[in-house]
Scaffold this motif. Structure first.
Motif, short mmCIF file in Angstrom:
data_model
loop_
_atom_site.label_atom_id
_atom_site.label_comp_id
_atom_site.label_asym_id
_atom_site.label_seq_id
_atom_site.Cartn_x
_atom_site.Cartn_y
_atom_site.Cartn_z
N GLU A 162 -3.30 -22.63 14.64
CA GLU A 162 -2.76 -21.31 14.49
C GLU A 162 -2.12 -20.96 13.32
OE1 GLU A 162 1.10 -19.19 16.40
OE2 GLU A 162 -0.62 -19.54 17.81
N ASN A 163 -1.59 -21.88 12.41
CA ASN A 163 -0.97 -21.82 11.17
C ASN A 163 -1.67 -22.50 10.12
OD1 ASN A 163 1.50 -20.53 12.34
ND2 ASN A 163 1.62 -22.32 13.36
N ASP A 164 -2.54 -23.14 10.24
CA ASP A 164 -3.61 -23.65 9.05
C ASP A 164 -4.83 -23.36 9.18
OD1 ASP A 164 -3.91 -25.39 6.79
OD2 ASP A 164 -4.29 -27.16 8.13
N PRO A 165 -5.59 -22.81 8.01
CA PRO A 165 -4.86 -21.90 6.71
C PRO A 165 -3.91 -21.07 7.11
CG PRO A 165 -7.34 -22.19 6.68
CD PRO A 165 -6.82 -22.26 8.16
N LEU A 166 -2.87 -20.95 6.18
CA LEU A 166 -1.73 -19.95 6.04
C LEU A 166 -2.05 -18.89 4.80
CD1 LEU A 166 0.60 -18.53 7.10
CD2 LEU A 166 2.05 -20.08 6.01
N ILE A 167 -2.49 -17.73 5.26
CA ILE A 167 -2.32 -16.88 4.02
C ILE A 167 -1.33 -15.74 4.20
CG2 ILE A 167 -3.84 -14.94 3.03
CD1 ILE A 167 -6.32 -16.38 3.95
N GLU A 168 -0.46 -15.56 3.06
CA GLU A 168 0.33 -14.54 3.15
C GLU A 168 0.56 -13.81 1.78
OE1 GLU A 168 5.17 -14.90 3.85
OE2 GLU A 168 4.42 -16.43 2.52
N ALA A 169 0.78 -12.42 1.86
CA ALA A 169 0.70 -11.51 0.93
C ALA A 169 1.98 -10.79 1.02
CB ALA A 169 -0.69 -10.56 0.94
N ILE A 170 2.74 -10.73 -0.15
CA ILE A 170 4.02 -9.90 -0.22
C ILE A 170 3.90 -9.06 -1.47
CG2 ILE A 170 6.39 -10.18 -0.36
CD1 ILE A 170 5.33 -11.23 2.31
N ALA A 171 4.30 -7.98 -1.27
CA ALA A 171 4.25 -6.72 -2.44
C ALA A 171 4.58 -5.46 -1.94
CB ALA A 171 2.98 -6.80 -3.24
N PRO A 172 4.78 -4.45 -2.83
CA PRO A 172 5.08 -3.16 -2.35
C PRO A 172 3.74 -2.84 -1.43
CG PRO A 172 6.00 -3.29 -4.53
CD PRO A 172 5.38 -4.72 -4.19
N SER A 173 2.63 -3.07 -2.13
CA SER A 173 1.25 -2.83 -1.28
C SER A 173 0.65 -4.35 -1.18
CB SER A 173 0.53 -1.98 -2.03
OG SER A 173 -0.93 -1.64 -1.56
N ALA A 174 0.61 -4.63 0.10
CA ALA A 174 -0.09 -6.24 0.30
C ALA A 174 -0.76 -6.05 1.48
CB ALA A 174 1.38 -6.87 0.31
N ILE A 175 -1.62 -6.74 1.53
CA ILE A 175 -2.54 -6.88 2.46
C ILE A 175 -3.08 -8.49 2.40
CG2 ILE A 175 -4.91 -6.26 3.67
CD1 ILE A 175 -4.94 -3.79 2.18
N GLY A 193 0.76 -10.01 6.05
CA GLY A 193 0.86 -9.21 5.04
C GLY A 193 1.86 -8.25 5.19
N SER A 194 2.83 -8.30 4.03
CA SER A 194 3.95 -7.38 4.18
C SER A 194 3.73 -5.86 4.36
CB SER A 194 4.97 -7.57 3.09
OG SER A 194 4.14 -6.97 1.82
N THR A 195 2.53 -5.44 4.28
CA THR A 195 2.03 -4.09 4.51
C THR A 195 1.23 -3.90 5.84
OG1 THR A 195 2.01 -3.45 2.38
CG2 THR A 195 0.81 -2.04 3.87
N ILE A 196 0.13 -4.76 5.77
CA ILE A 196 -0.80 -5.15 7.12
C ILE A 196 -1.43 -6.34 6.82
CG2 ILE A 196 -0.80 -2.78 8.02
CD1 ILE A 196 -3.42 -2.41 6.27
N PRO A 197 -1.95 -7.24 7.97
CA PRO A 197 -2.40 -8.33 7.58
C PRO A 197 -3.95 -8.39 7.43
CG PRO A 197 -2.13 -8.05 10.15
CD PRO A 197 -1.23 -6.96 9.17
N ARG A 198 -4.44 -7.22 7.97
CA ARG A 198 -6.03 -6.91 7.88
C ARG A 198 -6.11 -5.50 8.39
NH1 ARG A 198 -10.38 -7.77 11.85
NH2 ARG A 198 -8.85 -8.16 13.25
N PRO A 199 -6.57 -4.49 7.51
CA PRO A 199 -6.90 -3.34 7.58
C PRO A 199 -7.71 -2.91 8.80
CG PRO A 199 -7.14 -3.70 5.23
CD PRO A 199 -7.16 -4.90 6.03
N VAL A 200 -7.35 -1.77 9.29
CA VAL A 200 -8.14 -1.22 10.31
C VAL A 200 -9.66 -1.11 9.70
CG1 VAL A 200 -8.58 0.49 12.09
CG2 VAL A 200 -6.23 -0.38 11.77
N GLY A 201 -10.74 -1.27 10.44
CA GLY A 201 -12.16 -1.22 10.02
C GLY A 201 -12.66 -2.56 9.55
#
Length: 232
Positions: A162-175, A193-201
């Motif tokens: 569940e936690n490996d690999p771990l991908i984390e994105a942090i910014a004003p706009s982050a995915i 993702g501080s905005t969204i982890p994975r966009p719809v679509g």
């Protein structure tokens, strides 16, 4: 330092690197490792530190061939645009095993960037922080991202991490992971993702049988994240 273009390791033949440390700084464009070979290559226990590029900063760039990055760390910061690992042709196949990516304070920060080719992240972490934009992994055109290792069981007894690999994105706009096209095979791990982890679509084209991708919200940070959940 201070050049127009700087390369730590430039490979056009057979590359076997163990325990090397590469440091890059203050060039307009810089590459820690640039691989452009039809041969199989492997780097192990690599340490790459790269910062303060005025234009493009690449930890590892794979132009062609099979490249295995087996353990190590990549740290990049304070550049205009930083890419921890970059695949840029359809002949490039890159596998990252137990590598930690720490990319921060660049205007545009990418843990992984796939223009074409295949990037497989078997284990490790991608902590990506940008002053404006941050992407855990960005798939531009026809690239393929594989996150984790295909188990093949497809049952609740499967070895799903569940936690490996771990991908984390942090910014004003982050995915966490975004696709303009291409394919995403999601077998293990967590995407934040501080905005969204994975966009719809952005459709996950392949998961373990009987597993689905779900999105949850962390109560402490308020960030959304994706994990795999077994369908009872």
């Amino acid at each position: 330092k201070n050049g127009k273009e700087s390369f730590g390791l430039y490979n056009m033949g057979i590359m076997t690197s163990t325990g090397d440390t590469i440091e890059m700084a203050n060039a307009r464009e810089q590459w820690g490792i640039y691989n452009n070979s039809t041969h199989d290559s492997e780097v192990q226990d690599i340490i790459i530190k790269s910062h303060n590029s005025t234009e493009y900063d690449y930890g590892i760039s794979n132009k062609s061939g099979n490249l295995i990055v087996n353990s190590g760390s990549i740290t990049m910061y304070d550049s205009a645009e930083s890419k921890g690992i970059y695949s840029n042709t359809d002949t490039a196949n890159t596998t990252s095993i137990n590598v930690d990516y720490n990319i921060y304070n660049s205007t545009n920060s990418f843990g992984g960037y796939i223009k074409e080719g295949t990037l497989t992240i078997e284990s490790g972490t991608m902590n990506v922080k940008g002053t404006t934009n941050a992407y855990g992994v960005y798939i531009e055109t026809t690239g393929t991202l594989t996150l984790g290792v295909f188990d093949g069981n497809g049952t609740d007894a499967a070895d799903m991490k569940e936690n490996d690999p771990l991908i984390e994105a942090i910014a004003p706009s982050a995915i966490g992971v975004t696709m303009n096209n291409g394919s995403f095979h999601y077998y293990d791990g967590k995407i934040i993702g501080s905005t969204i982890p994975r966009p719809v679509g952005d459709i996950t084209t392949s998961t373990e049988t009987n597993y689905q991708v779900i999105t949850k919200t962390d109560e402490v940070t308020g960030y959304n994240y994706c994990i795999l959940e077994f369908i009872k």
